[in-house]
Design a protein around this motif. Structure first.
Motif, mmCIF file in Angstrom:
data_model
loop_
_atom_site.group_PDB
_atom_site.id
_atom_site.type_symbol
_atom_site.label_atom_id
_atom_site.label_comp_id
_atom_site.label_asym_id
_atom_site.label_seq_id
_atom_site.Cartn_x
_atom_site.Cartn_y
_atom_site.Cartn_z
ATOM 1 N N ALA A 23 45.674 40.689 40.713
ATOM 2 C CA ALA A 23 44.244 40.954 40.639
ATOM 3 C C ALA A 23 43.558 39.854 39.835
ATOM 4 O O ALA A 23 44.061 39.431 38.792
ATOM 5 C CB ALA A 23 43.991 42.316 40.008
ATOM 6 N N GLY A 24 42.444 39.356 40.350
ATOM 7 C CA GLY A 24 41.703 38.292 39.692
ATOM 8 C C GLY A 24 42.006 36.913 40.250
ATOM 9 O O GLY A 24 41.243 35.976 40.037
ATOM 10 N N GLU A 80 43.189 45.041 43.991
ATOM 11 C CA GLU A 80 44.223 45.777 44.712
ATOM 12 C C GLU A 80 43.685 46.336 46.030
ATOM 13 O O GLU A 80 44.427 46.501 46.988
ATOM 14 C CB GLU A 80 44.772 46.899 43.836
ATOM 15 C CG GLU A 80 45.617 46.383 42.682
ATOM 16 C CD GLU A 80 46.115 47.484 41.790
ATOM 17 O OE1 GLU A 80 47.121 48.129 42.160
ATOM 18 O OE2 GLU A 80 45.488 47.688 40.735
ATOM 19 N N ASN A 81 42.379 46.594 46.089
ATOM 20 C CA ASN A 81 41.767 47.094 47.322
ATOM 21 C C ASN A 81 41.754 46.050 48.438
ATOM 22 O O ASN A 81 41.530 46.386 49.598
ATOM 23 C CB ASN A 81 40.333 47.566 47.055
ATOM 24 C CG ASN A 81 40.292 48.788 46.164
ATOM 25 O OD1 ASN A 81 41.235 49.578 46.123
ATOM 26 N ND2 ASN A 81 39.217 48.937 45.422
ATOM 27 N N ASP A 82 41.968 44.785 48.105
ATOM 28 C CA ASP A 82 41.998 43.727 49.109
ATOM 29 C C ASP A 82 43.351 43.652 49.821
ATOM 30 O O ASP A 82 43.519 42.890 50.761
ATOM 31 C CB ASP A 82 41.682 42.362 48.473
ATOM 32 C CG ASP A 82 40.258 42.297 47.943
ATOM 33 O OD1 ASP A 82 39.380 42.948 48.526
ATOM 34 O OD2 ASP A 82 40.036 41.596 46.939
ATOM 35 N N SER A 83 44.312 44.435 49.376
ATOM 36 C CA SER A 83 45.626 44.448 50.022
ATOM 37 C C SER A 83 45.481 44.957 51.452
ATOM 38 O O SER A 83 44.730 45.891 51.712
ATOM 39 C CB SER A 83 46.604 45.346 49.258
ATOM 40 O OG SER A 83 46.859 44.819 47.978
ATOM 41 N N LYS A 109 48.445 44.603 40.158
ATOM 42 C CA LYS A 109 47.726 44.521 38.878
ATOM 43 C C LYS A 109 48.188 43.286 38.126
ATOM 44 O O LYS A 109 49.342 42.893 38.206
ATOM 45 C CB LYS A 109 48.007 45.751 38.017
ATOM 46 C CG LYS A 109 47.356 46.997 38.515
ATOM 47 C CD LYS A 109 47.638 48.146 37.571
ATOM 48 C CE LYS A 109 46.993 49.412 38.104
ATOM 49 N NZ LYS A 109 47.266 50.567 37.252
ATOM 50 N N ARG A 110 47.259 42.684 37.402
ATOM 51 C CA ARG A 110 47.604 41.522 36.586
ATOM 52 C C ARG A 110 48.544 41.983 35.488
ATOM 53 O O ARG A 110 48.321 42.989 34.827
ATOM 54 C CB ARG A 110 46.354 40.893 35.983
ATOM 55 C CG ARG A 110 46.705 39.674 35.129
ATOM 56 C CD ARG A 110 45.571 38.729 34.920
ATOM 57 N NE ARG A 110 45.032 38.113 36.091
ATOM 58 C CZ ARG A 110 45.585 37.097 36.759
ATOM 59 N NH1 ARG A 110 46.732 36.608 36.361
ATOM 60 N NH2 ARG A 110 45.002 36.578 37.801
ATOM 61 N N GLN A 111 49.605 41.221 35.286
ATOM 62 C CA GLN A 111 50.586 41.539 34.264
ATOM 63 C C GLN A 111 50.017 41.201 32.882
ATOM 64 O O GLN A 111 49.400 40.164 32.713
ATOM 65 C CB GLN A 111 51.871 40.753 34.504
ATOM 66 C CG GLN A 111 52.538 41.095 35.826
ATOM 67 C CD GLN A 111 52.913 42.559 35.918
ATOM 68 O OE1 GLN A 111 53.455 43.120 34.980
ATOM 69 N NE2 GLN A 111 52.592 43.193 37.034
#
Length: 163
Positions: A23-24, A80-83, A109-111
């Motif tokens: 994400a990002g 995550e919605n862009d998956s 999610k970004r770690q």
């Protein structure tokens, strides 16, 4: 046949099978086919369906850029919605058509740990060092204050006592 990389009139369209991102991040998908110049149109679609083009979807507003006459598309600040699976559709002059197999975009999610290429755990190391230094400074201040208080109490002149 649609979905197998070729179209009704045999135009082969290729695109990466999968792209993983956090994400990002930004995600760039490309689409290759055997037509040169500008005798074609390219449309990127969500979930490989007959939906409006990806770049006109409200979910992607101000986050999509296209390059190389739509052969490449970039989505910035993915969530995550862009998956999902996105397809490249090509229509060439003369009626030749093709659709790619689709690129599956997986956004996680970004770690919280920033890991560099050499494996250093920069975030935790930095926080650990700063936390340790802070504890040392607080301990030194406590020792200094305690010793000053002891000096004041030991050397404080006592009031004379009357017999």
């Amino acid at each position: 046949m649609e979905g197998d990389g070729s179209g009704d009139l045999g135009l082969t369209v290729e695109q990466p099978a999968i792209i993983r991102a956090e994400a990002g991040d930004s995600v760039t998908m490309n689409c290759t086919f055997g037509i040169e110049k500008s005798h074609y149109t390219v449309t990127w679609s969500l979930d490989c369906g007959d939906l409006p083009p990806l770049e006109s979807s409200p979910c992607y507003q101000n986050r999509v850029t296209v390059q190389s006459n739509y052969r490449e598309i970039t989505i910035v600040n993915v969530t995550e919605n862009d998956s999902g699976t996105d397809c490249c559709r090509v229509e060439a002059f003369g009626g030749r058509k093709g659709i790619g197999n689709g690129t599956r975009v997986e956004v996680t999610k970004r770690q919280p740990v920033a890991v560099s290429r050499d494996g250093e755990r920069k975030c935790f190391i930095l926080l650990g060092v700063v936390g340790f230094e802070t504890c040392v400074v607080i301990a030194l201040l406590a020792v200094l204050i305690k010793s000053r208080l002891r000096e004041v109490l030991i050397f404080r002149p006592r009031a004379p006592t009357t017999p």
